[in-house]
Design an enzyme around this catalytic site. Sequence first.
Site, PDB file in Angstrom:
ATOM      1  N   HIS A 191      -0.540   2.104   6.281  1.00 10.13           N
ATOM      2  CA  HIS A 191       0.129   2.708   7.413  1.00 10.13           C
ATOM      3  C   HIS A 191       0.649   1.653   8.392  1.00 10.13           C
ATOM      4  CE1 HIS A 191      -2.522   6.130   6.119  1.00 10.13           C
ATOM      5  NE2 HIS A 191      -1.336   6.705   6.145  1.00 10.13           N
TER       6      HIS A 191
ATOM      7  N   ASP B 292       0.794  -1.235   0.000  1.00  5.80           N
ATOM      8  CA  ASP B 292       0.000   0.000   0.000  1.00  5.80           C
ATOM      9  C   ASP B 292       0.826   1.286   0.000  1.00  5.80           C
ATOM     10  OD1 ASP B 292      -1.925  -1.909   0.103  1.00  5.80           O
ATOM     11  OD2 ASP B 292      -2.595  -1.471   2.126  1.00  5.80           O
TER      12      ASP B 292
ATOM     13  N   ILE C 136      -2.000  -0.161  10.484  1.00  4.99           N
ATOM     14  CA  ILE C 136      -3.074  -0.891   9.805  1.00  4.99           C
ATOM     15  C   ILE C 136      -2.482  -1.933   8.860  1.00  4.99           C
ATOM     16  CG2 ILE C 136      -5.160  -0.693   8.380  1.00  4.99           C
ATOM     17  CD1 ILE C 136      -5.442   2.189   9.417  1.00  4.99           C
ATOM     18  N   CYS C 137      -2.101  -1.529   7.671  1.00  3.64           N
ATOM     19  CA  CYS C 137      -1.725  -2.508   6.645  1.00  3.64           C
ATOM     20  C   CYS C 137      -0.434  -3.245   6.974  1.00  3.64           C
ATOM     21  CB  CYS C 137      -1.625  -1.811   5.292  1.00  3.64           C
ATOM     22  SG  CYS C 137      -3.220  -1.085   4.794  1.00  3.64           S
ATOM     23  N   LEU C 138       0.543  -2.572   7.578  1.00  6.61           N
ATOM     24  CA  LEU C 138       1.756  -3.273   8.004  1.00  6.61           C
ATOM     25  C   LEU C 138       1.453  -4.235   9.149  1.00  6.61           C
ATOM     26  CD1 LEU C 138       4.820  -3.815   8.114  1.00  6.61           C
ATOM     27  CD2 LEU C 138       4.981  -1.879   9.694  1.00  6.61           C
TER      28      LEU C 138
END
Length: 220
Positions: free
Chosen positions: A116, A20, A119-121
């Site tokens: 971020h 992302d 979230i995605c990490l």
Amino acid sequence: MATKDLSVWKAEDCALVLIDYQNEMFEVIRSETSADMVELNVRLLAKSAKAFGMPIVLSTVGVGYGFNGPTLPAVLSELEGIDPIDRSSMNAFEDASFSQAVEATGRKRLIIAGLHTEICLTFASVAALKEGYDVLYVTDAVGGRSEVAHRTAIERLAHAGAVPTTALAVTTELFRDWAGPLAAPALDVIYWYFTEAPKLTELVGVAEAEKKAAAAHGAQ
């Protein structure tokens, strides 16, 4: 295996997972590493993986649904021939195409960076740990919507068993030996970084001798 016992990460064991790196995520980074340095550091990771022959998995979120734009062009320029896997899930591992692509690398040690941090990490990393992967997460190639969000995510990941590192440390750990076979491609990448980092910040130390060596290397 020996590398796991020694906690040494080798290029032949690892895959790079980038999640992302899209403009909408860069716009709202408010944590300790600036958006410009996050961009430079993720480019360093991509260059290193390419130089060392590591598989790379690239993913985006929400492009097909119109929520977000594609991977940032500067990042995508380092990833020629790699198609991003677009998803709807904020946890990348809940997407079958993504999890299958990671599995298809044949690597059980994942170097993960994503926006971020909180979230995605984090979601992808804790899911990867549950699936039996080792996870190294790159703290200065990511960012959060706030300092507290980023730092809390870093702590959550460490408690979950992932290992923190930084982008230049990844490059140096993977090649490690100036007399080794990866030294020449590593030097190309490191000197590129020593040229670019001082243009953006004084917070990353680059010695005058290193700057001169990088300039000389680039002139060859």
